[in-house]
Design an enzyme around this catalytic site. Structure first.
Site, mmCIF file in Angstrom:
data_model
loop_
_atom_site.group_PDB
_atom_site.id
_atom_site.type_symbol
_atom_site.label_atom_id
_atom_site.label_comp_id
_atom_site.label_asym_id
_atom_site.label_seq_id
_atom_site.Cartn_x
_atom_site.Cartn_y
_atom_site.Cartn_z
ATOM 1 N N HIS A 130 48.502 9.714 -74.406
ATOM 2 C CA HIS A 130 48.242 8.292 -74.577
ATOM 3 C C HIS A 130 47.182 8.079 -75.654
ATOM 4 O O HIS A 130 46.162 8.778 -75.685
ATOM 5 C CB HIS A 130 47.764 7.668 -73.262
ATOM 6 C CG HIS A 130 48.615 8.053 -72.082
ATOM 7 N ND1 HIS A 130 49.979 7.937 -72.094
ATOM 8 C CD2 HIS A 130 48.282 8.561 -70.874
ATOM 9 C CE1 HIS A 130 50.457 8.350 -70.934
ATOM 10 N NE2 HIS A 130 49.450 8.738 -70.182
ATOM 11 N N ASN A 145 51.542 1.907 -65.772
ATOM 12 C CA ASN A 145 50.497 1.176 -65.054
ATOM 13 C C ASN A 145 49.170 1.223 -65.804
ATOM 14 O O ASN A 145 48.351 0.317 -65.689
ATOM 15 C CB ASN A 145 50.320 1.757 -63.649
ATOM 16 C CG ASN A 145 51.448 1.361 -62.709
ATOM 17 O OD1 ASN A 145 51.738 0.189 -62.533
ATOM 18 N ND2 ASN A 145 52.099 2.345 -62.117
#
Length: 271
Positions: free
Chosen positions: A222, A192
């Protein structure tokens, strides 16, 4: 502020724990909503002494001023427009659902017409202020690599079709590489953040997404790169996975709390 919750997972539990501990004194949870009597939300609501309801209409009848969606892309598709059209603000945690342009346009229209804010938190990443500033000047490239331990990618139909043995990876394996629009639907509970990055930046078709399973990792890691007229921005987020659900970073769970606090506060810093 009267709050409704869609979902019965780790984010819903965290919010209820914070309310019970007195850390969200401005929040009164009026209902937890699920799809049926077998929903996890029913046991969660009982544990915390709040009403459990089935379906969006009964949730609306409970009179929330704001609803926290912490369920799924499907929940956003089925319920967000109805809630907004009833004048109820919505915090959407399953932001990947918004890669559907038609759905997003309907939600934006309902939000505007009924003066019901639609809030999409940053989830398991940050730096969106810098991204927006860079985009104002002009951006050539935005990319994100979502890298997690193999356990986080289990039970996903797209990954199962790849026939990757997640229990015996010799090293990092790329599960997907392409545009955010192509990739986000394949991983409805995992990426998401790529949707949030796309919404805040240059869109789903220009934002590049790479999805990696890495057995050497302990944390959800990330990497974001932004290149444009203002220079190059490299961001790295090393997030502890939720103990109850390795697909979700703890930072994403707490972003729901931060979003509620920002929404309910008359003073806002950043975006």
């Amino acid at each position: 502020m009267r709050v409704g919750i869609l979902g019965g997972g780790v984010i819903a539990r965290l919010f209820l724990e914070q309310v019970r501990a007195g850390r969200l004194v401005e929040a009164t949870v009026v209902a937890v909503a699920g799809r049926g009597e077998s929903s996890r939300g029913k046991a969660l609501a009982r544990e915390f002494g709040v009403p459990f309801v089935v379906g969006v209409q009964k949730l609306i009848a409970a009179g929330p001023e704001i609803v926290i969606e912490a369920a799924s892309h499907e929940a956003v598709r089925e319920h967000a427009e109805t809630l907004l059209s009833s004048g109820i603000a919505v915090i959407v945690l399953s932001g990947g659902a918004l890669c559907d342009d038609s759905l997003r346009e309907r939600l934006e229209r309902a939000s505007k017409e009924h003066r019901a804010p639609l809030y999409v938190p940053s989830g398991g990443i940050g730096g969106l202020d810098a991204l927006k500033a860079a985009c104002a000047a002009g951006v050539d490239e935005v990319s994100i690599a979502v890298t997690k331990p193999p356990a986080a990618w289990k039970g996903i139909p797209y990954v199962e079709r790849l026939r990757v043995d997640l229990d015996r990876l010799p090293g990092p394996v790329t599960l997907f590489e392409g545009t955010a629009r192509e990739g986000v639907p394949h991983f409805p509970a995992n990426v998401n953040i790529a949707a949030i990055l796309s919404l805040a930046g240059i869109g789903f078709d220009r934002t590049r997404l790479k999805v990696v399973a890495d057995p050497a990792l302990r944390f959800n890691t990330h990497f974001i790169t932004i290149k444009g007229k203002t220079g190059t921005i490299d961001l790295r987020f090393e997030s502890v996975p939720s103990p109850e659900n390795p697909k979700t970073a703890l930072l994403a769970c707490y972003s729901a709390l931060a979003a509620f606090r920002q929404f309910s506060s008359p003073v806002r810093y950043g975006t």
